[in-house]
Design a protein around this motif. Sequence first.
Motif: not given
Length: 456
Positions: A57, A82, A84, A140, A145, A150-153, A155, A440-441
Amino acid sequence: MKLSKADLWTTWLEDSLLEDIRSLERPDPVPFLTTADGNLTTTDALDRYRYGKNDGEYLYLIYLADEPINTPSDITPVYVGESRNIGTRIYQHYKKIRGALPVDDWEDDGSWGSFSKYDHIAAVREAAHSQLYVWILDVETLDGCPYGVETYRQELEAKLIGLIYAHPKCRRTMTNREFVPNRILHEIGLAGHDWLTTEPRKQGTADVPPRYDLLSDHNSKAELWTHWLERYVYPDFVDESTADPIPLFETDEQLQVALTDSGRLKRSDAVDERIRAEGRKCVHSGGVRDDGYEGLLYLMFQLADTDMSDRPAIVPRYIGKAEAYGKKNELSANFTEIAAERSSTRSFARWGDGNYWHVGELSMALFEDDTRKVPWASELFEQGTHRLQEPVYLWVKAWNQELQTGPYGYDAYLAEVEPQLIGVAQAAFPDRLLNKSDVPDDAPIKTTEFSFETVR
């Protein structure tokens, strides 16, 4: 103390990139490109840096800097991305930048995107007196953020681009094309290489503090989503002038959706009226209005009973936007019917019944074996029919960042607020949101096998 977007960006750099640069255990700063035997190539340091970074990530930043790099002001962001598979992605960027050289050979071919992000990066590198660097971050490892949650790539990429574009001085050297206002993309396309010396036309919001200090009282994205609904969507339920919640489709008492003469799903008259009314705040017969309305923000939703409140819960099914500015032409094709006050609704601010717009694609999934909107058909309709499982509503708002804020309480342009809302809505209702982009994936929309028996 209320932190401005400039403060958030500075703090983010201090706690992430600069911390890596100062760490003796990290290779940063890592130079991107060098010349060997007269040919552009990646540096040995970058090849070591990116090696083995697969199936992760990752967020990455391409930036300019003069060494020594001591403060955030020493860093000029050029591109945020971003992936993978970061090793392959960075190498692809190198090859396309190399293909854009020499910059003096670039010619405008008249199409949008002719001055691509790679032409842009190559031109920035050519004009700069400093080195291009690459920074890779394992998302990860983050606690949160820049907004503190919390966040993911996917976003995080959008959020950082939003923070950077709040600084007008960064816009000339920032080369991203996603999560950027169409107006800026339109102006870049017209200017080409001259964009690097073009003065910003729109004032930035970097130094503007949040209008609402939400993060001290709301600790999760789900709470931020609920608060945003309470500020903007629920009030329209009780405002007699808005008629919300507005059914998206014209149905009978059994929720069978009516069809148009051409066999497409029929939107309700109230939705058509709302789209036209809000759309006319953005455009007129002469083109795009210049009074701050960037386009339409919309929320397709359903309602659910809850024991916690005397009002139904809003269940988000799809969040999107339609910008009044186009990328090639000043007036977006999505708004030509509204601007000209025509009765046709082929594009209709992306809710049209043409083959490449929401209602048209959904109709084709129901009746013509088209697969693009099969997840929508499967989730919204009874199998093999054009009867809704539950009522479906559409909330539409002309977006003006001087009047409205994003879910974090800050001024946000339309291309910025859309992914922010997707992020908080996805946290609140991960099993119900039908957005495929900017989630997210492992979101159900990406991992579930959807099917729908075509109506015969």
